[in-house]
Design an enzyme around this catalytic site. Structure first.
Site, PDB file in Angstrom:
ATOM      1  N   THR A  49     -32.152  -2.136  19.400  1.00 57.12           N
ATOM      2  CA  THR A  49     -31.444  -1.285  18.446  1.00 57.12           C
ATOM      3  C   THR A  49     -30.347  -0.490  19.140  1.00 57.12           C
ATOM      4  OG1 THR A  49     -33.404  -1.118  17.060  1.00 57.12           O
ATOM      5  CG2 THR A  49     -31.725   0.569  16.734  1.00 57.12           C
ATOM      6  N   CYS A  50     -30.623  -0.040  20.343  1.00 59.25           N
ATOM      7  CA  CYS A  50     -29.651   0.749  21.104  1.00 59.25           C
ATOM      8  C   CYS A  50     -28.399  -0.073  21.421  1.00 59.25           C
ATOM      9  CB  CYS A  50     -30.282   1.259  22.392  1.00 59.25           C
ATOM     10  SG  CYS A  50     -31.817   2.183  22.133  1.00 59.25           S
ATOM     11  N   SER A  51     -28.607  -1.335  21.796  1.00 54.05           N
ATOM     12  CA  SER A  51     -27.501  -2.195  22.221  1.00 54.05           C
ATOM     13  C   SER A  51     -26.778  -2.892  21.081  1.00 54.05           C
ATOM     14  CB  SER A  51     -28.015  -3.273  23.185  1.00 54.05           C
ATOM     15  OG  SER A  51     -28.418  -2.685  24.392  1.00 54.05           O
TER      16      SER A  51
END
Length: 161
Positions: A49-51
């Site tokens: 999700t972060c990337s």
């Protein structure tokens, strides 16, 4: 007790990579002093999700956020400066987002937004959140209530400016 709107950010030192790829200290006073800073935190560099959503959203919306008065956009993770630098390069953040390493989770713990993800093999990490800080004082704080990306996204923060 987690940091709240109206609180001053605690003193801490982050690490960032300089132009030569060497870690340098960056204090909270240097980052937040006299500026409007949008700081968002993620559980881990290179995580899905972060990337795929969180960091790229802020890169895409950087010009719009800065047009609304944001001086600096910063991404924080409990990773080392080399990991944060490599992650920033992989997303092509350029000078749009400052990649902050909070390797020992000192700032993350000081603001009370740490979480223990040891069962997932990650150890102590940051919760996912975004805050708007003006001259060291928290003006907006959006902490995700569950997994996923909603209130701390670039779109959510832009809508609140």
């Amino acid at each position: 007790m987690p940091i709240a709107i109206g609180d001053k950010v605690p003193a801490a030192t982050f690490r960032v990579l300089d132009a030569n790829g060497m870690p340098q200290a960056l204090t909270t006073e240097e980052l937040f002093g006299g500026k409007k800073v949008l700081l968002f935190a993620v559980p881990g560099a290179f995580t899905p999700t972060c990337s795929k959503q969180h960091l790229p959203g802020f890169v895409t919306k950087a010009d719009e956020l800065k047009a609304k008065g944001v001086d600096t956009i910063a991404c924080l993770s409990v990773n080392d400066a080399f990991v944060m630098g490599a992650w920033g390069q992989s997303i092509n953040v350029g000078d749009k987002v400052v990649m902050l390493a909070d390797g020992a989770a000192a700032f993350t713990k000081a603001v009370g937004l740490d979480q223990d993800l040891s069962e997932a093999g990650l150890g102590v990490r940051s919760q996912r959140y975004a805050m708007l800080v003006e001259d060291g004082v928290v003006k907006v704080l959006n902490v995700e209530p569950a997994r996923g990306l909603t209130c701390s996204s670039a779109d959510s923060m832009l809508a609140g400016l």
